[in-house]
Design a protein around this motif. Structure first.
Motif: not given
Length: 459
Positions: A361-387
């Motif tokens: 899970p660290d690898f998935i979160r790392y990819l989300r945070n550092r390579f695919l940090r979408s503005s979806a993380l600023k919405t109510k969908y932040k918990n379901i967004y992932r690469p």
């Protein structure tokens, strides 16, 4: 009476003005999905407008995301120090600080893992503090490289704009020794693929305890058997995009040391375009089941099965852990949504624990945070967004192989191609809120231009 009527009219006018003001404020707020008509499809929400490629047999249960350019995360500082590990027991404090403890990993002469001193690594972003769910803190591991390739990705990435994002020692896979009370306390803060939130500790211990061999923590565990004295590991990551139709790239794809595929990868009848080998198949239980339902008519019966195929779970829910355990122990799934299902149906009768792996899970979160940090993380969908699953597959290859070629991934001319290479007629594919596919498309272009991957594009 007239005065009362004036008061009522005044209150109505004021109420209308307040409603208009609130509507205007909402329209001015940044959104991460397109304001387009949507429709309900099999209980899920999908965009009715044009779509794109890769692995959109992913659960089509999210709204569409708006175009996003890929941007680097804040510059980070890294601090490391050693600590000691604890015995297995459930974590008692859910409000753990962002601290990570892990064992370094190295090979003995016989290929077994040597346990070194645990490493504590803190990654802290400069500037405004990230919200807690971002969790830019990861385990660190020390796995010696398999080759001495003079032109590998790790040596090239430091000379590119991706140098500050790339963590060389990020763990790609999780295995038995990763389950400790400290890690559980840290990772239960993050839901879905990004942590262990919502997972029972005993389920984690029971599941990951079967991943206890050297093959469990190396993605390319059989390199010594297939290297043929090659000095560089060449990998092909194959998406399912329609751009591969009539590409005649099958022989080229099969010529790589490793061939990665994902989700509804139909091979039979399409070998000339997509090749015939599969060394690593990336999936979540959800995306695999969806693929078997959605693409049965096109010929998809389940994951590829061969002696060289490894099955790499992307753990999105507890069902992934339960299916993996059942496959490793040659038993039926014991509980949950897939209770009594036989994993040999998907992975073959002779599947062994050495062929089963699970992304960390660290690898998935790392990819989300550092390579695919979408503005979806600023919405109510932040918990379901992932690469997307295909994005995880490609970026896992980027972090483990020396040279990576990508085929069947979304390119700027995606409208010219059908959803999948095996579609019998043209199909537009959907953009869903749990992925940011245009951001992924932009990332593939940037990685290609930086010389870190070789992306297949029609000319």
């Amino acid at each position: 009476m007239a005065l009362q009527r004036r008061l009522v009219v005044g209150l109505v006018v004021v109420g209308c003005l307040l409603c208009v003001y609130m509507l205007c404020m909402n329209l001015e707020s940044p959104l991460s999905w397109s304001m387009v008509p949507i429709k309900h499809l099999h209980g899920f929400i999908q965009e009715t407008s044009e779509s794109s490629s890769l692995d959109y047999e992913e659960p089509p249960d999210r709204e569409t995301s708006r175009d996003q350019s890929t941007r680097p995360p804040p510059t980070s500082t890294v601090k490391t120090r050693t600590s000691t590990a604890a015995q297995h027991k459930p974590a008692e404090n859910n409000n753990a600080p962002e601290v990570s403890k892990s064992s370094s990993r190295s090979d003995d002469a016989d290929g077994t893992r040597t346990k070194g001193p645990p490493i504590l690594q803190l990654v802290q972003a400069d500037g405004p503090k990230d919200p807690p769910f971002i969790g830019d803190t990861y385990m660190s591991e020390d796995i010696p490289p398999l080759t001495e390739c003079p032109d590998d990705i790790r040596s090239r990435v430091t000379k590119t704009a991706f140098g500050e994002r790339f963590l060389e020692h990020i763990p790609v896979l999780q295995w038995a020794e990763d389950v400790t009370p400290e890690q559980h306390q840290r990772l239960i803060q993050y839901p879905g693929a990004h942590g262990w939130g919502g997972l029972d500790y005993n389920t984690l211990v029971e599941t990951l305890s079967v991943l206890n061999s050297s093959s469990s923590w190396r993605l390319l565990d059989d390199w010594k058997d297939r290297s043929n004295q090659s000095e560089c590991i060449r990998c092909a990551a194959v998406g399912n995009g329609g751009i591969l139709k009539d590409s005649k790239k099958g022989k080229e794809i099969d010529g790589h040391h490793y061939v990665f595929r994902t989700n509804g990868a139909i091979i039979k009848g399409f070998e000339q375009d997509v090749g015939s080998r599969t060394t690593h198949y990336t999936f979540s239980t959800n995306t695999m089941m969806n693929s078997m339902r959605s693409y049965a008519g096109a010929g998809y019966r389940g994951p590829p099965q061969s002696k060289e195929t490894r099955y790499v779970f992307l753990p999105d829910h507890d069902r992934d852990y339960l299916l993996m355990k059942a496959a490793a122990t040659h038993r039926l799934v014991e509980r949950g949504r897939d209770r009594a299902r036989d994993p040999s149906r998907y992975f073959g009768e002779d599947v062994s624990v050495e062929k089963l792996k699970m992304y960390h899970p660290d690898f998935i979160r790392y990819l989300r945070n550092r390579f695919l940090r979408s503005s979806a993380l600023k919405t109510k969908y932040k918990n379901i967004y992932r690469p997307s699953t295909g994005a995880v597959m490609l970026l896992a290859a980027l972090h483990t192989c020396d040279q990576v070629s990508a085929y069947g991934f979304m390119t700027p001319d995606y409208r010219n191609y059908s959803d999948h290479y095996y579609d019998r007629s043209y199909h537009r594919v959907g953009f869903f809120i749990n992925h940011d596919l245009r951001m992924e498309m932009s990332l593939w272009q940037q990685l290609h231009q930086a010389g870190l991957i070789r992306l297949y594009m029609h000319r």
